[in-house]
Design an enzyme around this catalytic site. Sequence first.
Site, short mmCIF file in Angstrom:
data_model
loop_
_atom_site.label_atom_id
_atom_site.label_comp_id
_atom_site.label_asym_id
_atom_site.label_seq_id
_atom_site.Cartn_x
_atom_site.Cartn_y
_atom_site.Cartn_z
N ASP A 15 31.55 63.18 -26.70
CA ASP A 15 31.12 61.81 -26.91
C ASP A 15 32.37 60.94 -26.78
O ASP A 15 33.50 61.46 -26.85
CB ASP A 15 30.50 61.68 -28.30
CG ASP A 15 30.13 60.26 -28.65
OD1 ASP A 15 29.58 59.56 -27.79
OD2 ASP A 15 30.41 59.84 -29.80
N LEU A 16 32.20 59.65 -26.59
CA LEU A 16 33.37 58.76 -26.41
C LEU A 16 33.62 57.88 -27.65
O LEU A 16 34.65 58.01 -28.32
CB LEU A 16 33.14 57.88 -25.18
CG LEU A 16 34.18 56.80 -24.91
CD1 LEU A 16 35.51 57.41 -24.50
CD2 LEU A 16 33.69 55.85 -23.82
N ASP A 17 32.65 57.01 -27.91
CA ASP A 17 32.82 56.01 -28.97
C ASP A 17 32.87 56.67 -30.35
O ASP A 17 31.91 57.32 -30.76
CB ASP A 17 31.66 55.00 -28.93
CG ASP A 17 31.57 54.28 -27.59
OD1 ASP A 17 32.60 53.73 -27.17
OD2 ASP A 17 30.48 54.27 -26.99
N THR A 23 36.14 52.62 -30.48
CA THR A 23 35.21 51.61 -29.95
C THR A 23 33.95 51.45 -30.79
O THR A 23 33.28 50.42 -30.68
CB THR A 23 34.76 51.96 -28.51
OG1 THR A 23 34.75 53.37 -28.40
CG2 THR A 23 35.66 51.34 -27.48
N LYS A 51 24.78 54.41 -34.18
CA LYS A 51 25.81 55.19 -33.48
C LYS A 51 25.19 56.20 -32.51
O LYS A 51 24.32 56.97 -32.89
CB LYS A 51 26.72 55.90 -34.47
CG LYS A 51 27.66 54.90 -35.15
CD LYS A 51 28.65 55.55 -36.07
CE LYS A 51 29.48 54.46 -36.73
NZ LYS A 51 30.06 54.88 -37.98
N SER A 122 28.68 60.32 -22.92
CA SER A 122 28.53 59.10 -23.73
C SER A 122 27.32 58.32 -23.23
O SER A 122 27.09 58.24 -22.02
CB SER A 122 29.78 58.23 -23.59
OG SER A 122 29.53 56.93 -24.12
N ALA A 123 26.59 57.73 -24.18
CA ALA A 123 25.44 56.89 -23.80
C ALA A 123 25.91 55.55 -23.25
O ALA A 123 25.11 54.77 -22.75
CB ALA A 123 24.55 56.66 -25.01
N LYS A 153 20.16 60.15 -26.93
CA LYS A 153 20.39 60.99 -28.11
C LYS A 153 19.42 60.52 -29.19
O LYS A 153 19.18 59.32 -29.29
CB LYS A 153 21.84 60.81 -28.60
CG LYS A 153 22.88 61.23 -27.57
CD LYS A 153 24.29 60.84 -28.01
CE LYS A 153 25.28 61.08 -26.87
NZ LYS A 153 26.67 60.68 -27.18
N GLU A 177 31.05 65.07 -31.50
CA GLU A 177 30.31 63.86 -31.83
C GLU A 177 30.72 63.26 -33.18
O GLU A 177 31.11 63.98 -34.08
CB GLU A 177 28.82 64.21 -31.97
CG GLU A 177 28.03 64.12 -30.71
CD GLU A 177 27.73 62.68 -30.28
OE1 GLU A 177 27.97 61.75 -31.07
OE2 GLU A 177 27.28 62.51 -29.15
N ASP A 178 30.55 61.94 -33.30
CA ASP A 178 30.73 61.28 -34.60
C ASP A 178 29.40 60.78 -35.17
O ASP A 178 29.37 60.26 -36.28
CB ASP A 178 31.69 60.08 -34.46
CG ASP A 178 31.05 58.96 -33.66
OD1 ASP A 178 30.42 59.25 -32.63
OD2 ASP A 178 31.18 57.80 -34.08
C1 G6P Z 1 27.41 54.86 -27.40
C2 G6P Z 1 27.71 54.14 -28.69
C3 G6P Z 1 26.60 53.18 -29.05
C4 G6P Z 1 26.26 52.27 -27.87
C5 G6P Z 1 25.88 53.13 -26.66
C6 G6P Z 1 25.58 52.28 -25.43
O1 G6P Z 1 26.46 55.83 -27.63
O2 G6P Z 1 27.88 55.06 -29.75
O3 G6P Z 1 27.01 52.41 -30.15
O4 G6P Z 1 25.21 51.40 -28.18
O5 G6P Z 1 26.96 53.99 -26.36
O6 G6P Z 1 26.75 51.62 -25.01
P1 G6P Z 1 26.81 50.48 -23.91
O7 G6P Z 1 28.29 50.25 -23.74
O8 G6P Z 1 26.18 51.03 -22.66
O9 G6P Z 1 26.09 49.32 -24.44
MG MG Z 2 29.97 58.21 -30.89
#
Ligand code: G6P
Ligand code: MG
Length: 225
Positions: A15-17, A23, A51, A122-123, A153, A177-178
């Site tokens: 996962d990224l954020d 972020t 999240k 990452s989403a 997710k 993942e967080d």
């Molecule tokens: C990640 C983050 C979410 C965010 C989603 C979509 O999963 O954890 O907080 O809403 O990405 O991100 P975006 O940058 O496409 O709006």
């Molecule tokens: Mg995350």
Amino acid sequence: MVKASFDQIKGFVFDLDGVITDTSLYHTKAWHQLADKLDVAWSKTLEDGLKGISRMDSLEMILKTGNKENDYSQDEKVALATEKNTNYVNEISKMTPENILPGIKDFLDDLRANGYQIALASASKNGPTVLKNLELTDYFPKIVDPATLSKGKPDPEIYTKGAELLGLAPETCIGVEDAAAGVQAINAANEVSVGIGDATLLKEADVRFDNTAEMTLANIKKALG
Ligand code: G6P
Ligand code: MG
């Protein structure tokens, strides 16, 4: 279910954020701002629940929290999500490698040095921009494109695709993942889940660390056996 031992692991799907970088704070700030504008009460539960959730699903979750899910047309919803994204993009434009979370760069170097494959799951549609600003693009030759997903997710799709991109069986991958929804997605994809953060929130993770600095190959090996 019996999951892999450390020796069976061949790849990592990240996962990224909130894992690679902080972020998640910027996502939270931008959603909180929008929730205030829409007169929807903000809470830690809502913050945690958002999240890992896609942009439009996040907006729906916020509107539902305020019993306002039927108050806006689809066009208006898209405009609200775009407004949030504009604020978020403004925040990430200021990011530099200093925003990489503690230990992550060393961990990625260690993974590379030991021949593990690496993918991003990452989403976020802003994922590639964030990686570029962090100067980490080269570490992630494989990135799942969230635009190709039919479900977000906690559905396993994004983690299943991550393993597929690496050409690996899910059982031989570790997902990191967080978010609770993310840990559920990893588990449902049959990968080994590593959770970073709160023990209660991430109770379903196979392995959990309080923070990214604790996530080392040695510690994962110790936990998995
Ligand atoms: C990640 C983050 C979410 C965010 C989603 C979509 O999963 O954890 O907080 O809403 O990405 O991100 P975006 O940058 O496409 O709006
Ligand atoms: Mg995350």
